[in-house]
Design an enzyme around this catalytic site. Structure first.
Site, PDB file in Angstrom:
ATOM      1  N   SER A 271       0.825  -1.219   0.061  1.00  0.00           N
ATOM      2  CA  SER A 271       0.025   0.279   0.010  1.00  0.00           C
ATOM      3  C   SER A 271       0.746   1.094   0.157  1.00  0.00           C
ATOM      4  O   SER A 271       1.806   1.271   0.383  1.00  0.00           O
ATOM      5  CB  SER A 271      -0.901  -0.066   1.119  1.00  0.00           C
ATOM      6  OG  SER A 271      -1.879  -0.872   0.966  1.00  0.00           O
ATOM      7  N   GLN A 272       0.367   2.312  -0.548  1.00  0.00           N
ATOM      8  CA  GLN A 272       0.922   3.643  -0.384  1.00  0.00           C
ATOM      9  C   GLN A 272       0.983   4.080   0.897  1.00  0.00           C
ATOM     10  O   GLN A 272       0.181   3.909   1.887  1.00  0.00           O
ATOM     11  CB  GLN A 272      -0.280   4.571  -1.078  1.00  0.00           C
ATOM     12  CG  GLN A 272       0.195   6.110  -1.239  1.00  0.00           C
ATOM     13  CD  GLN A 272      -1.073   7.141  -1.467  1.00  0.00           C
ATOM     14  OE1 GLN A 272      -1.970   6.631  -1.624  1.00  0.00           O
ATOM     15  NE2 GLN A 272      -0.550   8.167  -1.645  1.00  0.00           N
TER      16      GLN A 272
END
Length: 211
Positions: free
Chosen positions: A60-61
């Site tokens: 994930s970012q």
């Protein structure tokens, strides 16, 4: 690539994007994200972007890891958190430094095994893993003070609501395709309160474990 200056640039960006929980920022600052991506992508590890980790999954970012962690902790310290979707183990590692115990469910055995190795390497020992279907959660060890889901569900799984402790917080992306919303669900005395927090983009939460 992994210099302190590079990490500080990421922290500065997270602050500019609205992350304000100092504990969350400190943990992201010291967690070596480059260990959670393929060596070929290590030079991009401290960019604020999602990156592929194989099996059609992504890490994930960092902003989203910080945002979801911050939402989970907004009501105070948590003892027992379930994570749905171990993936690379990066969000798991961040949670392990923020809460007492993490119970992480992953359907892809290869990803889970690699995540376990990374957490051992970082000496994070307060995580227990389950290979299984994230839609089902981990009912044997319920209830949980917090639940975080790292893939988008077409609807909120009833099993996860059932496993949330009174006052517990569930952070989950809901929707499909281009239309996804991050939601915060809190178990109140007389049911659940639901808060829509904005558009997001996650890989889908799929059924059934695979080796």
């Amino acid at each position: 690539m992994t210099s302190q200056r590079t990490r500080e640039r990421l922290i500065q960006r997270l602050c500019e994007e609205g992350i304000s929980n100092q504990r969350v920022l400190d943990v992201i600052r010291k967690t070596p994200r480059h260990l959670f991506v393929d060596e070929a992508l290590a030079h991009r590890a401290y960019e604020d972007t999602a990156l592929p980790i194989g099996h059609n999954q992504t890490i994930s970012q960092p902003y989203m890891v910080a945002r979801m962690s911050e939402l989970l902790l907004a009501a105070g310290p948590l003892d027992k958190v379930m994570e749905i979707g171990t993936g690379s183990g990066y969000q798991t590692a961040v949670l392990a430094q923020l809460v007492e115990r993490v119970f992480s469910v992953e359907r892809i055995k290869g990803l889970q095994d690699r995540a376990k190795e990374r957490l051992v390497e970082l000496n994070l020992r307060n995580v227990v893993f389950r290979w299984g279907d994230g839609w089902e959660g981990w009912p044997a060890l319920a209830p949980y003070n917090g639940i975080i889901v790292t893939a988008v569900a077409t609807d909120v799984p009833q099993a996860l609501l059932d496993q949330l402790a009174p006052g517990g917080r569930l952070v989950i992306p809901v929707g499909s395709g281009e239309v996804q919303q991050l939601m915060l669900i809190i178990r109140e005395e007389n049911g659940f309160s639901r808060h829509v927090l904005g558009a997001v983009r996650f890989v889908p939460l799929l059924n059934g474990p695979i080796a």
